[in-house]
Design an enzyme around this catalytic site. Sequence first.
Site, mmCIF file in Angstrom:
data_model
loop_
_atom_site.group_PDB
_atom_site.id
_atom_site.type_symbol
_atom_site.label_atom_id
_atom_site.label_comp_id
_atom_site.label_asym_id
_atom_site.label_seq_id
_atom_site.Cartn_x
_atom_site.Cartn_y
_atom_site.Cartn_z
ATOM 1 N N THR A 47 49.533 -70.678 -54.286
ATOM 2 C CA THR A 47 50.676 -70.397 -53.423
ATOM 3 C C THR A 47 50.217 -69.829 -52.072
ATOM 4 O O THR A 47 49.422 -68.891 -52.049
ATOM 5 C CB THR A 47 51.578 -69.356 -54.108
ATOM 6 O OG1 THR A 47 51.802 -69.775 -55.451
ATOM 7 C CG2 THR A 47 52.899 -69.214 -53.384
ATOM 8 N N GLU A 48 50.730 -70.396 -50.993
ATOM 9 C CA GLU A 48 50.418 -69.957 -49.615
ATOM 10 C C GLU A 48 48.913 -70.006 -49.326
ATOM 11 O O GLU A 48 48.429 -69.307 -48.449
ATOM 12 C CB GLU A 48 50.948 -68.542 -49.328
ATOM 13 C CG GLU A 48 52.300 -68.201 -49.935
ATOM 14 C CD GLU A 48 53.457 -68.984 -49.333
ATOM 15 O OE1 GLU A 48 53.219 -69.752 -48.380
ATOM 16 O OE2 GLU A 48 54.587 -68.850 -49.817
ATOM 17 N N LEU A 49 48.186 -70.815 -50.084
ATOM 18 C CA LEU A 49 46.722 -70.924 -49.982
ATOM 19 C C LEU A 49 46.018 -69.571 -50.131
ATOM 20 O O LEU A 49 44.957 -69.346 -49.562
ATOM 21 C CB LEU A 49 46.292 -71.618 -48.678
ATOM 22 C CG LEU A 49 46.739 -73.072 -48.513
ATOM 23 C CD1 LEU A 49 46.036 -73.710 -47.323
ATOM 24 C CD2 LEU A 49 46.477 -73.914 -49.759
#
Lengths: 425, 439
Positions: B143-145
């Site tokens: 998630t969100e890198l």
Amino acid sequence: MLGWEFPPFISGGLGTACYGLTKAMDELGLKITFVLPRIVDNKYTTHVKLLAPDYATTSALNLSGLTNVKFRAINSPLQPYLAPDIYQQQIEKALRQKKHGGNASSSDDVGSTIDYNCDMYTEVHRYAAIAAQLAKKEDFDVIHAHDWMTYPAGIAVSTMSGKPLIVHVHSTEFDRSGENVNQMIYDIEREGMHSAEKIIAVSHFTRSIIISRYGVSGDKVEVIHNAVERNGNSKWILNESGIDKDEKIVLFLGRITMQKGPEYFLQAAKKVLNAIDNVKFVMAGSGDMMHRAVEIVAELGIGHKVLFTGFLRGEDVQKIYQMADLYVMPSVSEPFGIAPLEALNNDVPVIISKQSGVSEVLRHALKVDFWDVDEIANKIIAVLKYPPLRETLANYGNFEVRRLRWRDSAQKCAKIYEEASAAVC
Amino acid sequence: MASVCFYFQVHQPLRLRHYTVFDQSDTYFDDYTNGAICRKVANKCYLPTNRLFLDIIRRYEGRFKIAYSLTGVLLEQLLRFAPEVVSTFDALAETGCVEFLAETYYHSLSFLYSRDEFLEQVNKHVETIESFFGQKPRVFRNTELIYNNELATLIESMGNFDAIITEGADHILGLRSPNFVYHPKGCSKLKLLLKNYSLSDDIAFRFSNRDWSHWPLTADKFARWINDVNGNGNVVNLFMDYETFGEHQWKETGIFDFMRHLPEQILKHLDNNFKTPSEIVDCYEPIDTIDVPHLISWADIERDLSAWVGNAMQSNAIHELYRLEKQIKKISDEKIIADWRKLQTSDHFYYMCTKYFADGDVHKYFNPYDSPYDSYINFMNVLGNLHNRCSKQVLFDTNDITNKTFMGKNYQMGRRPRSRHCGLAKGKTPTDLKTQTVN
């Protein structure tokens, strides 16, 4: 500058605003003559002593720190926020006192021979006449009039001197009275706005009322938001209040009038108390809805949880802010609303009505519709229940308020003065 | 040789409805708004862009390739509100030129707060993707890198992934280029793909910005920038939100035309090609090890976690949420677990961000709240209700075992109508397809 009230004789935000603005202008080096009415009611004689009573028509008062400001007081029973009927009552009271040997006013002063039989309308115009007389002796470039009671005086001085008039709208009759406006006041406001070279509104909210309700062209109306004085925080020790330490305090501070929405505050209080117990609601202020407010408290059965403090001044205001965990301003129609800024200045988070000018300048505040009692209660509970919310609101809010400086407002004002002078010359 | 690797993030959160402290209902999500937004985005972005890519893939007969990461919460919503989008994704999957990546099913920050929960959500997502599109993801993106060394080793220990994706942040690369495959520190086989944020943002953020010196961006110009990588890199990882097409950049900006012409311009240069992330992994060997001891993300200039857990409200909300984990997993009520997991979606915390609140910027996009404070209050009210539901359940469960005499009464009070699940199953959501894994 034609004003209403000035600290320490204040009854609302107008005096605070006039003081802040005047002080900042003083610092900018603008020369100001501040004319204001001085009540001769016995109740106020202690304050009157502070003035220099040796002037014939008017009294000059010197406030420390303001080097470029001269004060001129005109004896008059005019007070801001007065409705004509209450004014009448006060006049009658003063008359009774006079009969019983009250000789507070020295009768040889021109301005202080007040015709107690006149109504408010006449008094406003009598005030205008004296102001015009006074103006003959003064040297000035622009006339800056604060709120409707000084507009006739502003118009008179402007007509006589040929100098431009700027009216500063801190509130309108629609804010104070809803739709049941007093025609006489409305007419004075309208005339003042139309006679003025420029109009300063304290918010976009008020600007739109001026344009839509008073038929003023929009390019004449400028918005200058109010700001707040940053005062040193001296912490008070609280043990004299009858409030337990583990009880939270939710504060209402303002005139207890229809405009300020006290009934919505109390209805929300009831809902909050249905959900949580360790909280007290403090109503600081006075006003014509005071009795009604007490009745509502009784009807809702929350008498043990609501405290009325009466009208607070100076240090007491500081003290109450520092005791509070949350400040709520459920105003029905609030042109600006300086009190929330003062609350944030004291690290108290605020819930403010969306129907207010201050909501234009504050982002780190909780905003509600004044009629949405459920939502007000919801937000009160949230602030009391979740410390991270209170901290974040107070921290960011305090930071935000620091950026609202009277200096910026005064500079904008000075610019408007220049424009107005240029337009007339 | 420059291989262009497109990966698109496709996600929509389940937004909460307005929920006051006085609310008692266990319906937390705003079906109306979620449906409306889902359909709007489907019409403006998902459908036209999917059609465009199908078109391009067919035209180039296998030479144009892309990858997607579709979150579970998005898939559930698409099935309910815009099922036609799912069939176009299906069609894309069948071309063989499209790869699907793995992530947490609920687009959550669970890696930071609970490893168990994180692994469960990744597995749930992998199984969902496999059942929908018939391919088992080999590449993971968080998630969100959000990324650090620990995440890489955890992903490698799961055994089914060949690579992991993160942001090509300057401070982890130093003087190195993001245009190579790297080796994450502490891993033996796993490979690391880094986003080329500069070229990605040229499309995702700057495309329609008229103040940008390179405006207007044409396919020809962009292809030249890609060509410049030749000799100085193997891959160009262009990772962006799928909503770039038609939502962040409106159709009127010419974004679709740009995309339509881009493959032709890029393939003009004979050394260029398009590859999916797992093809990149198969093709190139790592040139160096990247050490990321501290967490990074793809957000804002800081590339840190401050957009989700940067202020006191955010960290309070997320800690309170994960504190319920044990209690919730003890009572195996699927509805409660599902609600709890849907609250983990990172967007709920993003809405509470005060960072750029005063300036108003990209954080406002898709934000259903007027202020971060409103979003915190709403979230905490919902969480309070969820907590109460758990407590009631626990009461019921313990009474069930220890105090049979009161069972009848408490049963009334504490039970969840089991039939409700049948009601949910109407839409045949992926949750229902995979309920077995939850338990």
